[in-house]
Motif scaffolding. Structure first.
Motif, PDB file in Angstrom:
ATOM      1  N   PRO A  55       2.349  -1.900  -5.001  1.00 23.77           N
ATOM      2  CA  PRO A  55       1.620  -2.685  -6.015  1.00 23.77           C
ATOM      3  C   PRO A  55       2.555  -3.438  -6.974  1.00 23.77           C
ATOM      4  N   LEU A  56       3.811  -2.965  -7.093  1.00 26.56           N
ATOM      5  CA  LEU A  56       4.766  -3.623  -7.986  1.00 26.56           C
ATOM      6  C   LEU A  56       5.633  -4.656  -7.263  1.00 26.56           C
ATOM      7  N   ALA A  57       5.445  -4.767  -5.956  1.00 26.14           N
ATOM      8  CA  ALA A  57       6.343  -5.609  -5.159  1.00 26.14           C
ATOM      9  C   ALA A  57       5.873  -7.049  -5.197  1.00 26.14           C
ATOM     10  N   HIS A  58       6.054  -7.690  -6.355  1.00 30.13           N
ATOM     11  CA  HIS A  58       5.452  -9.003  -6.579  1.00 30.13           C
ATOM     12  C   HIS A  58       6.012 -10.079  -5.667  1.00 30.13           C
ATOM     13  N   LYS A  59       7.252  -9.914  -5.220  1.00 34.82           N
ATOM     14  CA  LYS A  59       7.867 -10.972  -4.422  1.00 34.82           C
ATOM     15  C   LYS A  59       8.016 -10.599  -2.945  1.00 34.82           C
ATOM     16  N   LEU A  60       7.479  -9.441  -2.569  1.00 33.50           N
ATOM     17  CA  LEU A  60       7.665  -8.962  -1.189  1.00 33.50           C
ATOM     18  C   LEU A  60       7.078  -9.938  -0.168  1.00 33.50           C
ATOM     19  N   GLN A  61       7.894 -10.325   0.796  1.00 32.09           N
ATOM     20  CA  GLN A  61       7.402 -11.158   1.894  1.00 32.09           C
ATOM     21  C   GLN A  61       7.541 -10.460   3.238  1.00 32.09           C
ATOM     22  N   TRP A  62       8.569  -9.651   3.362  1.00 29.80           N
ATOM     23  CA  TRP A  62       8.815  -8.979   4.646  1.00 29.80           C
ATOM     24  C   TRP A  62       9.338  -7.575   4.381  1.00 29.80           C
ATOM     25  N   LEU A  63       8.707  -6.589   5.024  1.00 35.55           N
ATOM     26  CA  LEU A  63       9.195  -5.213   4.944  1.00 35.55           C
ATOM     27  C   LEU A  63       9.598  -4.758   6.337  1.00 35.55           C
ATOM     28  N   GLN A  64      10.870  -4.446   6.476  1.00 38.37           N
ATOM     29  CA  GLN A  64      11.350  -3.859   7.731  1.00 38.37           C
ATOM     30  C   GLN A  64      11.350  -2.341   7.559  1.00 38.37           C
ATOM     31  N   SER A  65      10.458  -1.672   8.306  1.00 36.60           N
ATOM     32  CA  SER A  65      10.416  -0.209   8.248  1.00 36.60           C
ATOM     33  C   SER A  65      11.624   0.366   8.980  1.00 36.60           C
ATOM     34  N   THR A  66      12.164   1.463   8.461  1.00 41.18           N
ATOM     35  CA  THR A  66      13.266   2.145   9.158  1.00 41.18           C
ATOM     36  C   THR A  66      12.729   3.133  10.183  1.00 41.18           C
ATOM     37  N   PHE A  67      11.415   3.300  10.224  1.00 40.90           N
ATOM     38  CA  PHE A  67      10.779   4.232  11.166  1.00 40.90           C
ATOM     39  C   PHE A  67       9.939   3.461  12.182  1.00 40.90           C
ATOM     40  N   ALA A  68       9.543   4.155  13.236  1.00 44.41           N
ATOM     41  CA  ALA A  68       8.545   3.610  14.155  1.00 44.41           C
ATOM     42  C   ALA A  68       7.151   3.744  13.527  1.00 44.41           C
ATOM     43  N   GLY A  69       6.848   4.922  12.973  1.00 46.03           N
ATOM     44  CA  GLY A  69       5.519   5.194  12.428  1.00 46.03           C
ATOM     45  C   GLY A  69       5.353   4.579  11.046  1.00 46.03           C
ATOM     46  N   VAL A  70       4.388   3.679  10.903  1.00 48.26           N
ATOM     47  CA  VAL A  70       4.188   2.991   9.621  1.00 48.26           C
ATOM     48  C   VAL A  70       2.817   3.313   9.039  1.00 48.26           C
ATOM     49  N   ASP A  71       2.215   4.438   9.482  1.00 43.95           N
ATOM     50  CA  ASP A  71       0.854   4.753   9.057  1.00 43.95           C
ATOM     51  C   ASP A  71       0.738   4.895   7.532  1.00 43.95           C
ATOM     52  N   LYS A  72       1.810   5.282   6.856  1.00 45.22           N
ATOM     53  CA  LYS A  72       1.758   5.421   5.391  1.00 45.22           C
ATOM     54  C   LYS A  72       1.502   4.075   4.710  1.00 45.22           C
ATOM     55  N   LEU A  73       1.760   2.976   5.415  1.00 46.78           N
ATOM     56  CA  LEU A  73       1.565   1.638   4.858  1.00 46.78           C
ATOM     57  C   LEU A  73       0.249   1.016   5.315  1.00 46.78           C
ATOM     58  N   LEU A  74      -0.544   1.796   6.043  1.00 45.33           N
ATOM     59  CA  LEU A  74      -1.729   1.218   6.687  1.00 45.33           C
ATOM     60  C   LEU A  74      -3.025   1.893   6.268  1.00 45.33           C
ATOM     61  N   THR A  75      -3.065   2.442   5.060  1.00 44.58           N
ATOM     62  CA  THR A  75      -4.327   3.025   4.601  1.00 44.58           C
ATOM     63  C   THR A  75      -5.293   1.882   4.273  1.00 44.58           C
TER      64      THR A  75
END
Lengths: 308, 308
Positions: A55-75
């Protein structure tokens, strides 16, 4: 244009060194100050660490996950207004090591021979080779496919389950979910590699777990949510012939007082089947960063709707 | 012409059933009477059981060994006036299971996680994947080649040692014996698959064993005579970083009072890396029997001079 990178991992020092060695052009590595969260347009981050800060990532355009599983970002309430890429291709070989290490240790009776060695006892025992055994893999993506290739090298029959039921290389046969109960009854070894999503939650239900063949081995290296853990525990209590090798759990760490730790026919490991080795992750990040600068499509982009 | 077959194995009943099912033409299976030894022209036999009876085998023309290793039939005084064939092709996959079972159990720290499970402890540990590790194989025949193929599947570099030093498929590099000391110093994993012969006796001498790399794993699945066992035991005592996984010994069974049983960094198994499964042996015998009847050359003929 200079891009600003935020690192959010439990191995930031290691990642920093590796990134500095690469000296990627026009990339500024922000320090750990809280303001970095608002300033960075690119994040290289573990999903669980990134999720609460989005919610604070005002300028975020691209997030490269270091994991395969990204379910924590997909609620359901998660942001979807950025590009999310994950890591693929490097986990298959590591997970294959994990699966075949435990599978061969079991089939080739390492525990029996360890006990016999302690007694100075020379006593060959009969066993069944992996050849002609059947492995059922839930999930036919890059991880499932790699494990299937290893299984075929060892002479096993490989069956994969995916949504479409469409044929996929490295599997002798592909089934869809409606055929799962029968496939569970036929398989000597079952390996779950599915990501967490609504469609995969407790796909191994109490009813389906009860279908497992006599002497079956069940691996979970996908996500803990895929198995009804209470039902599995009951099954292991009533069926000593079944062995579960579990690397992922609905709650991690598995609580210290959980009875499963003491279950003889359960092998519990602390989510180590395929750690992200920073060197490999940074290579994937660097490759994607070059694509990002040239406005080319990123590799391993996650589809927010499918969940992988 | 009717051929008379003598069975000399520790699993004669099982072999009898399998042979009766095949109903090979013009083949009479002799019963266990002592006179059978003098009457049979074909033997299907374990080398150690056959060796003491050979002086009485007046009509022997062809002996099909049920094992790969036929050294018991190749002593200096042994008869050489018959055709001797052994078993090839079926042991590579079984030995690969054995080697990679123990190798992966070691690299992926199964013992550590077993202990942590007993304490209810969730503690991931760093490890090194098999990828980019180097495996040195002594022997580049069908067994060594199969294990090398498995090693390459797991991303390992494979080096093979044979007499000629000539390139062989499934190895990244081939060396000859004069380069062995240096290769031992470079290898993470060493696997001996050599047959017993004058040329291979104590090929792993005290001097060469001392070359082993820090943290090396040494497998012996060939013959016990290849290693100076006393020197290996001393090495294991002084270098806890080295692990030996031994399936074959100069004297088998390894005597119950041998100190090696209690050596922490030794894993001892009772010659089980690749048992001869009767079903597979009988298939090879049946194929060779058809060749014999048609006076075609037998498969897997042993050269009495080379010793394999």
């Amino acid at each position: 244009m200079v891009h600003k990178l935020l690192l959010l991992t439990r191995e930031n020092c290691h990642y920093q060194t590796l990134l500095q060695q690469l000296a990627l052009p026009e990339l500024m590595l922000l320090d750990d100050a809280p303001t970095a969260i608002c300033e960075a347009d690119i994040w290289l981050a573990e999903p669980a660490l990134a999720a609460p800060l989005l919610p604070l990532a005002h300028k975020l355009q691209w997030l490269q996950s270091t994991f395969a599983g990204v379910d924590k970002l997909l609620t359901s309430k998660s942001r979807q207004d950025y590009q999310l890429s994950n890591i693929k291709g490097i986990f298959g070989p590591l997970m294959s090591e994990y699966v075949f290490g435990y599978l061969l240790a079991h089939c080739r009776q390492q525990q029996l021979y360890r006990e016999q060695q302690q007694q100075g006892l020379w006593a060959p025992a009969a066993y069944r080779s992996l050849q002609n055994q059947t492995m059922l893999l839930l999930g036919t993506g890059s991880i499932g496919s790699h494990i299937a290739t290893t299984a075929q090298h060892f002479g096993m029959k490989t069956i994969g389950m995916n949504r479409s039921g469409r044929p996929t290389a490295s599997f002798h046969q592909i089934i869809s979910e409606i055929e799962l109960a029968q496939a569970l009854a036929d398989a000597d070894v079952v390996v779950n590699t599915l990501p967490a999503s609504a469609a995969t939650t407790e796909i191994l239900s109490a009813e389906r777990l009860n279908c497992l063949k006599q002497g079956a081995l069940l691996f979970n290296i996908g996500r803990g949510s895929a198995i009804n853990l209470l039902a599995l525990h009951e099954l292991l209590l009533s069926r000593p012939d079944v062995t579960a090798i579990l690397d992922v759990f609905p709650q991690e760490p598995l609580p210290a007082n959980h009875d499963l730790w003491r279950q003889n026919n359960a092998i519990i490991t602390p989510h180590i089947s395929a750690p992200s080795f920073p060197k490999q992750v940074v290579q994937i990040f660097a490759d994607n960063y070059q694509r990002w600068r040239c406005q080319q499509p990123l590799q391993y982009l996650v589809d927010f709707n499918r969940g992988y």
